[in-house]
Design an enzyme around this catalytic site. Sequence first.
Site, PDB file in Angstrom:
ATOM      1  N   MET A  45      13.164  23.732   1.947  1.00 28.60           N
ATOM      2  CA  MET A  45      12.340  22.927   1.041  1.00 28.60           C
ATOM      3  C   MET A  45      13.195  22.075   0.104  1.00 28.60           C
ATOM      4  SD  MET A  45       9.426  24.104  -1.697  1.00 28.60           S
ATOM      5  CE  MET A  45       8.385  24.890  -0.480  1.00 28.60           C
ATOM      6  N   ARG A 102     -10.039   0.017  15.342  1.00 27.55           N
ATOM      7  CA  ARG A 102      -9.929   0.873  14.159  1.00 27.55           C
ATOM      8  C   ARG A 102     -10.943   0.366  13.149  1.00 27.55           C
ATOM      9  NH1 ARG A 102      -4.127   1.474  11.261  1.00 27.55           N
ATOM     10  NH2 ARG A 102      -4.667  -0.627  10.601  1.00 27.55           N
ATOM     11  N   TYR A 158      17.861  29.571   7.387  1.00 30.82           N
ATOM     12  CA  TYR A 158      16.701  30.333   7.861  1.00 30.82           C
ATOM     13  C   TYR A 158      16.774  30.514   9.374  1.00 30.82           C
ATOM     14  CZ  TYR A 158      14.338  29.748   3.363  1.00 30.82           C
ATOM     15  OH  TYR A 158      13.991  29.783   2.039  1.00 30.82           O
ATOM     16  N   LYS A 195       0.846  -1.200   0.000  1.00 28.52           N
ATOM     17  CA  LYS A 195       0.000   0.000   0.000  1.00 28.52           C
ATOM     18  C   LYS A 195       0.882   1.251   0.000  1.00 28.52           C
ATOM     19  CE  LYS A 195      -0.204  -0.268   5.062  1.00 28.52           C
ATOM     20  NZ  LYS A 195      -1.006  -0.690   6.226  1.00 28.52           N
TER      21      LYS A 195
END
Length: 366
Positions: free
Chosen positions: A302, A131, A254, A36
Amino acid sequence: MSGFTPRALLDPDAFRHNLAQVRRYAPTSRVWAVIKANAYGHGAEWAAAVLNAAEGFAVARTDEGARLRRAGASRPILVLEGPVDTDELEAAVELDLTLALHRWGQVELLPAVVRGRLPKVWIKVDTGMHRLGFPPERVPAVLDHLIGSGVPIAGLLTHLANADVPEDPRSAEQCEQLRRLAGAARWPLSIGNSAGLIAVPAARSDWVRPGIMLYGVSPFATGTGADLGLVPVMTLQGRLIAIQQLRRGAAVGYGGTYICPEDMPVGVVNVGYGDGYPRHAVPGTPVLIAGRRVPLIGRVSMDMIHVDLRPCPQAAVGELATLWGSGLPVEEVAACAGTIPYELLCRVAPRVRLEVRSSGPAPSAP
Ligand SMILES: *Cc1c(COP(=O)(O)O)cnc(C)c1O
């Protein structure tokens, strides 16, 4: 695409080796290889092709199963969440997917189907995870109803909530509860995920459902896959794209959260949170460059991170940097980021190139 583009280098031999390790732990079980979430970030189609020795595949959702069928996977495919409505049920039947049913609304969909064809189903039982799944006391009625409708029942399935804590007695209790339900009918059972099949003997059921261990990664909170005889499949790599010779007192990145304690070389690696590298990785998180561990410094950007290059002053622009994988366990990096390896692997971003390493000698990684 440049040779500098970050890549997730994938090792098919390691993948097959890890499947063989599953069989060592659970020698009499059949295996749903859990692929998955794009095979935990490794590429679902590739995973299905490499793991063609598994008896079946398991995915969370119908559309993940559809994608595998489109790619030519012919093994049984188990959809762990089952169908949400009639459309999805019809699609699943069309694709010959095997369905886990966990609530009555799904059971009621079945008779509406489907030009005389019925899906194979597993009944998901909630033995303590709370669940998905039927409460144990409702299971007999569900079975009766399905048998009465002529639906082929493949077995009973449950999921362990605490298998990653090997000594937790609740795991064995969950297994026992499912066994009792199987009763005289002796329905086949599916219990163990990676942690379960390694740590809980009673979870080595007729079918097991390993995910994370196939990718070479430990399901436990401590230790690494290597301790369990596993080999990492994915190695995430970028490159040094700049080296700054900075003065003592210079602020890095940063917010300037890192201040150089002396004149020193600082490297810039072209992998950041936009590639799936965790934004929350703490300063000191290891990065492997030229065979040496160097610490992450400053904030993760990023597209880039900074590293302290003092441990390998000879490194040059273009040098490979390993963020995790071969030589640097993802378990360790995840701990430095306050998360689990599952999340790091699943979140490798689409702009990272998935590159299959050819069999044979080790890649020219550090
Ligand atoms: C994801 C999942 C698995 C695989 O778990 P791992 O911890 O990765 O081995 C097995 N069963 C179910 C129901 C799952 O959702």
